[in-house]
Design an enzyme around this catalytic site. Structure first.
Site, short mmCIF file in Angstrom:
data_model
loop_
_atom_site.label_atom_id
_atom_site.label_comp_id
_atom_site.label_asym_id
_atom_site.label_seq_id
_atom_site.Cartn_x
_atom_site.Cartn_y
_atom_site.Cartn_z
N VAL A 196 16.27 93.58 70.43
CA VAL A 196 17.30 93.87 69.34
C VAL A 196 17.19 95.58 68.93
O VAL A 196 18.29 95.99 68.93
CB VAL A 196 16.82 93.09 67.84
CG1 VAL A 196 17.77 93.69 66.98
CG2 VAL A 196 16.71 91.85 68.15
N VAL A 274 15.98 93.64 59.39
CA VAL A 274 16.46 92.21 59.83
C VAL A 274 15.50 91.66 60.77
O VAL A 274 15.58 90.89 61.62
CB VAL A 274 17.76 92.48 60.56
CG1 VAL A 274 18.46 91.24 61.09
CG2 VAL A 274 19.05 93.33 59.88
N ARG A 276 11.36 90.60 59.87
CA ARG A 276 10.77 89.73 59.03
C ARG A 276 10.25 90.06 57.64
O ARG A 276 9.80 91.42 57.65
CB ARG A 276 9.31 89.15 59.77
CG ARG A 276 9.72 88.20 60.82
CD ARG A 276 10.24 86.86 60.35
NE ARG A 276 10.56 86.06 61.20
CZ ARG A 276 11.85 85.75 61.85
NH1 ARG A 276 12.89 86.62 61.58
NH2 ARG A 276 12.18 84.96 62.82
N GLU A 305 11.05 82.72 51.94
CA GLU A 305 12.48 82.25 51.93
C GLU A 305 12.70 80.84 51.57
O GLU A 305 12.06 79.94 52.29
CB GLU A 305 13.04 82.61 53.64
CG GLU A 305 12.91 83.94 53.92
CD GLU A 305 13.34 84.26 55.20
OE1 GLU A 305 13.77 83.39 55.81
OE2 GLU A 305 13.26 85.50 55.57
N HIS A 324 18.94 85.65 55.47
CA HIS A 324 18.47 85.43 56.72
C HIS A 324 19.71 85.14 57.70
O HIS A 324 19.65 84.11 58.15
CB HIS A 324 17.29 84.54 56.79
CG HIS A 324 16.52 84.53 58.24
ND1 HIS A 324 15.33 84.41 57.92
CD2 HIS A 324 16.98 84.82 59.49
CE1 HIS A 324 14.59 84.37 59.19
NE2 HIS A 324 15.74 85.03 60.18
N GLY A 326 20.85 87.25 60.18
CA GLY A 326 20.92 87.79 61.30
C GLY A 326 21.22 87.15 62.64
O GLY A 326 21.97 87.69 63.60
N1 LIG Z 1 17.18 88.45 60.91
C1 LIG Z 1 17.38 87.45 62.12
O1 LIG Z 1 17.92 86.41 61.88
C2 LIG Z 1 16.77 87.89 63.26
C3 LIG Z 1 15.41 88.26 63.17
N2 LIG Z 1 15.04 88.72 64.29
C4 LIG Z 1 13.60 89.35 64.28
O2 LIG Z 1 13.72 90.54 64.84
C5 LIG Z 1 12.41 90.85 65.50
C6 LIG Z 1 12.71 91.52 66.76
O3 LIG Z 1 13.29 90.79 67.61
P1 LIG Z 1 13.54 90.97 69.44
O4 LIG Z 1 13.93 92.43 69.39
O5 LIG Z 1 14.00 89.96 69.75
O6 LIG Z 1 11.81 90.85 69.58
P2 LIG Z 1 11.08 91.51 70.74
O7 LIG Z 1 9.75 90.82 71.00
O8 LIG Z 1 12.01 91.65 71.89
O9 LIG Z 1 10.68 92.93 70.35
C7 LIG Z 1 9.62 93.23 69.26
C8 LIG Z 1 9.21 94.81 69.78
O10 LIG Z 1 8.42 94.89 68.72
C9 LIG Z 1 7.48 95.70 69.26
N3 LIG Z 1 6.22 95.90 68.40
C10 LIG Z 1 5.29 95.15 68.17
N4 LIG Z 1 4.27 95.66 67.20
C11 LIG Z 1 5.15 96.81 66.77
C12 LIG Z 1 4.54 97.79 65.92
N5 LIG Z 1 3.33 97.82 65.13
N6 LIG Z 1 5.46 98.65 65.72
C13 LIG Z 1 6.56 98.97 66.57
N7 LIG Z 1 6.99 98.13 67.29
C14 LIG Z 1 6.14 96.92 67.45
C15 LIG Z 1 7.22 94.99 70.30
O11 LIG Z 1 6.34 95.75 71.47
C16 LIG Z 1 8.46 94.61 70.88
O12 LIG Z 1 8.91 95.36 71.69
C17 LIG Z 1 11.61 89.74 65.39
O13 LIG Z 1 10.75 89.55 64.34
C18 LIG Z 1 12.39 88.70 65.34
O14 LIG Z 1 12.00 87.53 64.75
C19 LIG Z 1 15.48 88.33 65.71
C20 LIG Z 1 16.82 87.65 65.81
C21 LIG Z 1 17.35 87.25 64.39
O1 LIG Z 2 15.48 84.26 65.91
C1 LIG Z 2 14.76 84.77 64.85
O2 LIG Z 2 13.78 85.40 64.86
C2 LIG Z 2 15.50 84.66 63.64
O3 LIG Z 2 14.90 85.23 62.64
C3 LIG Z 2 16.73 83.88 63.55
O4 LIG Z 2 16.34 82.98 62.56
P1 LIG Z 2 17.41 81.54 62.53
O5 LIG Z 2 17.20 80.68 63.67
O6 LIG Z 2 18.66 82.00 61.93
O7 LIG Z 2 16.53 80.61 61.39
#
Ligand SMILES: NC(=O)C1=CN([C@@H]2O[C@H](COP(=O)(O)OP(=O)(O)OC[C@H]3O[C@@H](n4cnc5c(N)ncnc54)[C@H](O)[C@@H]3O)[C@@H](O)[C@H]2O)C=CC1
Ligand SMILES: O=C(O)C(=O)COP(=O)(O)O
Length: 589
Positions: A196, A274, A276, A305, A324, A326
């Site tokens: 992301v 966006v 956690r 949540e 939530h 995103g």
């Molecule tokens: N609000 C929502 O609906 C959504 C939330 N998310 C959340 O967004 C976050 C990111 O998702 P992705 O990019 O797909 O995950 P990802 O796993 O591809 O990227 C996460 C990155 O965070 C880095 N990371 C780990 N510890 C760290 C630290 N202490 N400081 C800085 N970076 C650190 C990792 O090295 C990794 O590159 C996740 O928490 C995911 O659950 C993702 C999709 C939708």
């Molecule tokens: O994929 C993620 O990490 C999300 O936070 C999305 O959550 P949801 O599937 O919309 O409950």
């Protein structure tokens, strides 16, 4: 790093097998077979998948074509525990807590948890692993949705969209109150540069922002490719006008944003989350908002949540919130649903999409190449454990692979798991698979050491032989002890993929590892082979293979006899009474 085309990245793994009702035996990795038969074919029934949160219809259709699908939304924790022992797979989003209690309640039936999204912080991975339950997620299909939501919130806070909207709907016209700030030329710190993060960075660059990023595990060249500098945590938070959070919630990121880190930020910073809720200390954020360190926050995620109705953070006038959302676009939900349905179906069939969270992934081509050795490894494990004298606990297992392959070209995780399975299953009620093999070994105090013997020669064949040694144990068959005093067996894969036993102790043999095996230790005298053979013949036990090896003429010899049926007590007694037969052991393969 997963790519944007996950469905094409199919990988395979040996399916988790757990203690389960007989009707679900088909899922377990059965001896002599590399891959489990599909549930529907072998169990005479379809697997059952429980879906506890809304899922895109295309994904549901895919699941329904393969399994009975129970869509039960908004289950209480108790209802979930009651249902989970009746299903083979569970599909969740972020709203279902898949706790240790859930895995315990599943009593071994649940084989796969599919998380239709990225974050798996709501799944107790350790408990899943201990239960031999595979966890898969859908890590790519909602990336753009999450990034777009972060950018939407970024623009919304900069221009006070939410409060201005509320004010106008309340009948006010407050143009002076909602003067915003521009984005052009402002610095955005992207915290977490996985999937992301870069998408947010690219979009922010398009809006004219300067972007820095912090991610201890990201590659600088990947960041540079999108015009972003990777900087330290301190530099990122202290130079930014806007900070957008994109890291997972882990023990090391929990409350990473707290009183101390807020104090190091630029006064008036704006924060978008966006990722956690748990990465932010919410009470500290409230204090930072109240004292003006943080001028505005936009939050899509919360520690709890939904957050409590009277949450001061949610109600704060400088905070913009969404529930939530995103990942909640039509496109992303269709995408994750398909992605997770593919992964869950694949896992139930015994192969796996490239998204296993708690198991090693083995590419299909590697799996196919190693398949006969996987069978051999389990058989050697089963064999060696039956050679241990009763009451002599096993501690150290040494597995020696002889191969002409470069170590990087030989993935032994699967083989190690299968040796463990072979050793542990006959002596316990544990069911071992690739998900829990290392855990089970550790729990039982089994130290498995792997060694390589490098052979000259062409590396086309992955392995020449596998040896399994047990040190510091007594054997019920002295002939199984090597010169070093270890119980030792060696096996090879012969033409056509059959497992053969090629060494017992220090004596070479060559017997197919099918059916059952009798090992006889005797003095090398004429007539013994015939005598033992005729005892078995008289008792209607069919001999499939026989191999004899001796240290020297007239000296110690070993006879390895493959038999289709299990000889009765009388036959075994007669074999034991045969003159010159000093010891014998019957082994089930
Ligand atoms: N609000 C929502 O609906 C959504 C939330 N998310 C959340 O967004 C976050 C990111 O998702 P992705 O990019 O797909 O995950 P990802 O796993 O591809 O990227 C996460 C990155 O965070 C880095 N990371 C780990 N510890 C760290 C630290 N202490 N400081 C800085 N970076 C650190 C990792 O090295 C990794 O590159 C996740 O928490 C995911 O659950 C993702 C999709 C939708
Ligand atoms: O994929 C993620 O990490 C999300 O936070 C999305 O959550 P949801 O599937 O919309 O409950």
């Amino acid at each position: 790093m997963a790519l944007a085309t996950p469905l094409r990245l199919r990988r395979h793994l040996l399916l988790p097998a757990g203690p389960s009702p007989a009707t679900h035996r088909a899922l377990s990795l059965r001896r002599g077979r590399l891959l489990p038969a599909s549930l529907s074919a072998a169990a005479g029934g379809r697997p059952t998948v429980l879906v506890t949160e809304t899922l895109g219809s295309a994904g549901l259709d895919l699941l329904r074509a393969f399994a009975n699908v129970d869509c039960s939304y908004e289950l209480t924790a108790e209802e979930l525990r009651a249902k989970v022992s009746l299903v083979d797979a569970l599909v969740v989003r972020s709203g279902t807590q898949v706790t240790r209690e859930v895995f315990e309640a599943a009593r071994g039936r649940l084989r796969v948890v599919g998380r239709a999204g990225v974050g798996i912080d709501n799944v107790d991975l350790q408990a899943a692993t201990e239960a031999g339950c595979l966890v898969v997620n859908a890590p790519t299909a909602n990336t753009v949705a999450a990034a777009e939501h972060a950018v939407a919130l970024l623009a919304a806070v900069a221009r006070n969209i939410a409060p201005a909207d509320a004010s106008l709907k309340a009948g006010k016209w407050q143009r002076g109150k909602y003067v915003g700030v521009t984005l052009v030329g402002k610095t955005l710190a992207v915290m977490g540069f996985g999937k992301v993060g870069p998408e947010v960075a690219r979009r922010a660059r398009g809006l004219g922002m300067d972007v820095v990023a912090h991610d201890p595990y990201a590659a600088a060249d990947r960041a540079r490719a999108v015009g972003v500098d990777l900087v330290s945590f301190d530099e990122a938070i202290s130079t930014a006008d806007f900070i957008s959070l994109h890291m997972p919630l882990t023990p090391s990121t929990a409350k990473l944003f707290n009183d101390e880190t807020f104090a190091r930020m630029r006064k008036g910073v704006r924060i978008i989350n966006v990722s956690r809720g748990g990465v932010v200390d919410e009470e500290a954020l409230l204090r930072a908002l109240d004292n003006g360190t943080v001028s505005q926050a936009a939050l899509d995620v919360f520690t709890e949540e939904p957050p409590p109705r009277d949450s001061k953070l949610v109600q704060h006038e400088n905070v913009t919130v969404t529930p939530h959302l995103g990942a909640s676009t039509i496109e992303a939900q269709e995408g994750v649903a398909l992605e997770i349905a593919e992964a869950v179906i694949g896992a139930l069939r015994g192969d796996l999409a490239a998204t296993a969270v708690n198991a090693p992934m083995v590419p299909a081509e590697v799996l196919s190449e190693l398949s006969p050795y996987v069978v051999l490894a389990e058989k050697l494990g089963r064999l060696v454990v039956q050679l241990v004298a009763v009451g002599s606990g096993i501690k150290g297992v040494r597995v020696v692979y002889s191969s002409a392959r470069d170590p990087d070209d030989l993935d032994t995780r699967l083989l190690r798991a299968m040796v463990t399975k072979g050793i542990v299953e006959p002596i316990s009620s544990a069911f071992v698979n690739i998900v829990n093999a290392d855990y089970v070994a550790k729990q039982r105090g089994l130290r498995i050491v792997e060694e390589r013997v490098f052979l000259d020669g062409p590396p086309e064949v992955p392995l020449d032989s596998i040896q399994v040694h047990l040190a510091n144990v007594e054997s019920k068959f002295a002939g199984a002890l090597s010169d070093a005093g270890h119980i030792c067996v060696e096996g090879k894969v012969r033409d056509g993929g059959a497992s053969h036993l090629t060494l017992v102790g220090s004596l070479s043999v060559d017997v197919s590892l099918e059916g059952n095996l009798i090992l006889c230790g005797q003095l090398d005298h004429p007539g013994i082979i015939g005598r033992v053979g005729s005892i078995l013949g008289k008792m209607n036990v069919n001999v499939s293979f026989m191999s004899v090896s001796r240290t020297a003429p007239g000296k110690q010899a070993i006879m390895a006899i493959g038999v289709d049926e299990e000889p009765g007590k009388e036959a075994l007694k007669l074999i034991g009474d045969t003159p010159s037969v000093e010891e014998f052991v019957f082994l089930k393969l």
